[in-house]
Design an enzyme around this catalytic site. Structure first.
Site, short mmCIF file in Angstrom:
data_model
loop_
_atom_site.label_atom_id
_atom_site.label_comp_id
_atom_site.label_asym_id
_atom_site.label_seq_id
_atom_site.Cartn_x
_atom_site.Cartn_y
_atom_site.Cartn_z
N HIS A 128 13.77 -42.76 -10.03
CA HIS A 128 14.64 -42.18 -8.99
C HIS A 128 14.90 -43.30 -7.98
O HIS A 128 14.03 -44.16 -7.77
CB HIS A 128 13.86 -41.03 -8.35
CG HIS A 128 14.63 -40.23 -7.34
ND1 HIS A 128 14.87 -40.69 -6.07
CD2 HIS A 128 15.21 -39.01 -7.42
CE1 HIS A 128 15.56 -39.78 -5.41
NE2 HIS A 128 15.78 -38.73 -6.20
N ASP A 205 5.12 -42.19 -8.67
CA ASP A 205 6.03 -41.26 -8.00
C ASP A 205 5.81 -39.91 -8.67
O ASP A 205 6.31 -39.64 -9.77
CB ASP A 205 7.47 -41.76 -8.20
CG ASP A 205 8.50 -40.73 -7.74
OD1 ASP A 205 8.10 -39.64 -7.27
OD2 ASP A 205 9.70 -41.01 -7.87
N GLN A 208 8.01 -35.16 -9.61
CA GLN A 208 8.28 -34.16 -10.66
C GLN A 208 7.03 -33.92 -11.51
O GLN A 208 7.11 -33.26 -12.55
CB GLN A 208 9.44 -34.64 -11.57
CG GLN A 208 10.73 -34.94 -10.84
CD GLN A 208 11.38 -33.69 -10.25
OE1 GLN A 208 11.07 -32.56 -10.63
NE2 GLN A 208 12.27 -33.89 -9.31
N LYS A 231 9.37 -29.61 -3.07
CA LYS A 231 9.46 -29.40 -4.53
C LYS A 231 8.25 -28.62 -5.05
O LYS A 231 8.18 -28.26 -6.21
CB LYS A 231 9.55 -30.75 -5.25
CG LYS A 231 10.85 -31.48 -4.96
CD LYS A 231 10.94 -32.76 -5.76
CE LYS A 231 11.97 -33.72 -5.22
NZ LYS A 231 13.33 -33.47 -5.70
N CYS A 369 20.40 -39.49 -8.65
CA CYS A 369 19.72 -40.61 -7.96
C CYS A 369 19.00 -41.49 -8.96
O CYS A 369 17.87 -41.95 -8.71
CB CYS A 369 18.74 -40.11 -6.90
SG CYS A 369 19.53 -39.17 -5.61
N1 PMP Z 1 11.26 -39.21 -6.98
C1 PMP Z 1 11.68 -38.26 -7.81
C2 PMP Z 1 11.30 -38.36 -9.27
C3 PMP Z 1 12.46 -37.20 -7.35
O1 PMP Z 1 12.87 -36.27 -8.20
C4 PMP Z 1 12.79 -37.15 -5.97
C5 PMP Z 1 13.64 -36.03 -5.42
N2 PMP Z 1 14.76 -35.74 -6.16
C6 PMP Z 1 12.31 -38.16 -5.13
C7 PMP Z 1 11.55 -39.18 -5.65
C8 PMP Z 1 12.60 -38.18 -3.67
O2 PMP Z 1 12.05 -37.06 -3.03
P1 PMP Z 1 12.45 -36.72 -1.52
O3 PMP Z 1 13.95 -36.74 -1.46
O4 PMP Z 1 11.89 -35.35 -1.31
O5 PMP Z 1 11.83 -37.75 -0.65
#
Ligand code: PMP
Length: 413
Positions: A128, A205, A208, A231, A369
């Site tokens: 991401h 990270d 998920q 999440k 993203c």
């Molecule tokens: N890493 C992953 C794998 C994500 O799915 C996300 C959120 N889509 C993020 C990082 C970033 O999370 P946040 O926008 O809540 O900081």
């Protein structure tokens, strides 16, 4: 209790706890398949937000009055709750504003002091942007190198892809627990073990990951692990950074100000020990407290039961979508968590998402993203359906029916 007889997984009963899932959109019952972007909130969490802002609210760590002490106890109890959730010690749990903030914290604090010219960082092609851009920016500013581990989205991730990039200059290996586009589950323990062997630090990270299955950071052996509260059925504005205490103790603060100090003199400031050293200023008090409540809610069902259920729903959804002519799943590996991405021969993902939305079906469309992943596989975007504890087989029946409508509109039937 979230399952009536505490034995069978009662998805309707779980769903009934979520006000948003019982509303209509476009005059149709909402079918929410966008949980990877953000999970809906159960009533227990919503009630706790109202309660903590209405009658239990005050600033933390600084008042001697009753309400401030209560708020401080609730805030610190939530830290204990999160530490048990990840099997860490309380001093290793830092509340941030989200996963993005957690990654940036380490990129600045560890990166600026530990990374040198020509050092190397290994990332995967499935990051991401939150776990890509901060490290890329760090590498550029330090004249360090980024090395990217590729893999076939239809296969399991093979740790050899990381091993073959490693050199004696590798200082960090950062990777997702689960890909937010493919659902691929990464071999976290093996990668962290390898990072240790070569003297690099590991950053997972977990955005998920921690929302689908139990995480034991000690067993995984990671140096850092992060996720976002929103999440995990919790509020926005709060995230968690787990950090190995030995490293947290050595690296400098990221933000400077109130609440992170030991003593401030005109010529010198000494800092609090971790985790407070990394929590400058007024923290996200209520979101952090309520994240603890969200974890309580999850624990009343059990992430293992939730994941067992989600796996069946994902398998069902996979077969259902795969059986539609002209729907191509991106990431055919069936051992996935949480998400199914696909493209259609007849329509752009934005058109798909708009048309299914009018049928009451909420999916995500775009690059998620993850532009490096899209570019590597010559895609501009995909449509993504993602699940949570409350998702049922019938949600994928609704999605499949609305995709047939897409095919009709675009003359593919
Ligand atoms: N890493 C992953 C794998 C994500 O799915 C996300 C959120 N889509 C993020 C990082 C970033 O999370 P946040 O926008 O809540 O900081």
């Amino acid at each position: 209790m979230l399952t009536k007889d505490k034995k069978t997984y009662d998805v309707d009963f779980i769903k009934s706890q979520f006000p948003a899932l019982n509303r209509k959109v476009w005059d149709k019952p909402l079918c929410y398949l966008d949980s990877a972007a953000s999970m809906q909130k159960p009533k227990m969490v919503l009630d706790s937000i109202v309660n903590n802002y209405s009658v239990n609210y005050s600033n933390v760590h600084r008042g001697l009055h009753f309400l401030s002490e209560q708020a401080t106890i609730s805030y610190e109890n939530s830290r204990v709750n999160v530490s048990k959730f990840l099997n860490a010690s309380e001093s290793e749990i830092i509340f941030t504003s989200g996963a993005t903030a957690a990654i940036n914290l380490i990129a600045y604090s560890w990166g600026n002091t530990s990374l040198k010219k020509d050092d190397e960082i290994i990332l995967t092609i499935a990051e991401h942007h939150a776990n890509f851009v901060p490290w890329q920016n760090l590498a550029h500013s330090k004249e360090a190198k980024l090395r990217i581990a590729y893999f076939n989205p239809d296969d399991e991730f093979d740790i050899e892809e990381i091993k073959k990039l490693a050199t004696d200059k590798t200082k960090l290996i950062a990777f997702p627990h689960v890909s937010n586009v493919l659902g691929t589950i990464f071999p976290v323990k093996e990668i962290c073990q390898f990072a240790k062997e070569i003297g690099a630090i590991s950053f997972v990270d977990g955005c998920q990951g921690a929302i689908h299955f139990g995480v034991d950071v000690k067993n995984l052996g990671c140096d850092f692990y992060c996720f976002s509260g929103h999440k995990l059925y919790g509020p926005t504005g709060v995230g968690v950074l787990y950090g190995n205490y030995e490293i947290l103790d050595k690296i400098p603060p990221f933000l400077y100000g109130g609440d992170m100090i030991d003593e401030v003199k005109i010529n010198k400031t000494t800092f609090a020990d971790p985790p407070l050293k990394f929590e400058a200023g007024t923290p996200p008090i209520v979101p952090a407290i309520v994240l603890g409540v969200a974890i309580d809610w999850v624990n009343t069902i059990g992430l293992d039961k939730i994941f067992e259920h989600e796996k069946k729903v994902i398998e069902y959804g996979f077969e259902k979508l795969d059986s539609i002519n002209g729907v191509n799943i991106f990431g055919k590996n069936k051992n996935k968590a949480g998400v199914i991405s696909f493209v259609m021969d007849c329509a752009h993902s934005h058109d798909i998402a708009t048309i299914v939305d009018r049928e009451g079906v909420a999916v995500r469309a775009g690059h998620h993203c993850a532009q490096p992943l899209m570019e590597a596989f010559n895609l501009v975007s995909t449509t993504r359906a993602s699940v949570g504890s409350y998702t049922s087989f019938s949600d994928f029946d609704r999605l499949a029916d609305s995709l047939i409508k897409v095919k009709k509109i675009f003359g593919d039937l």
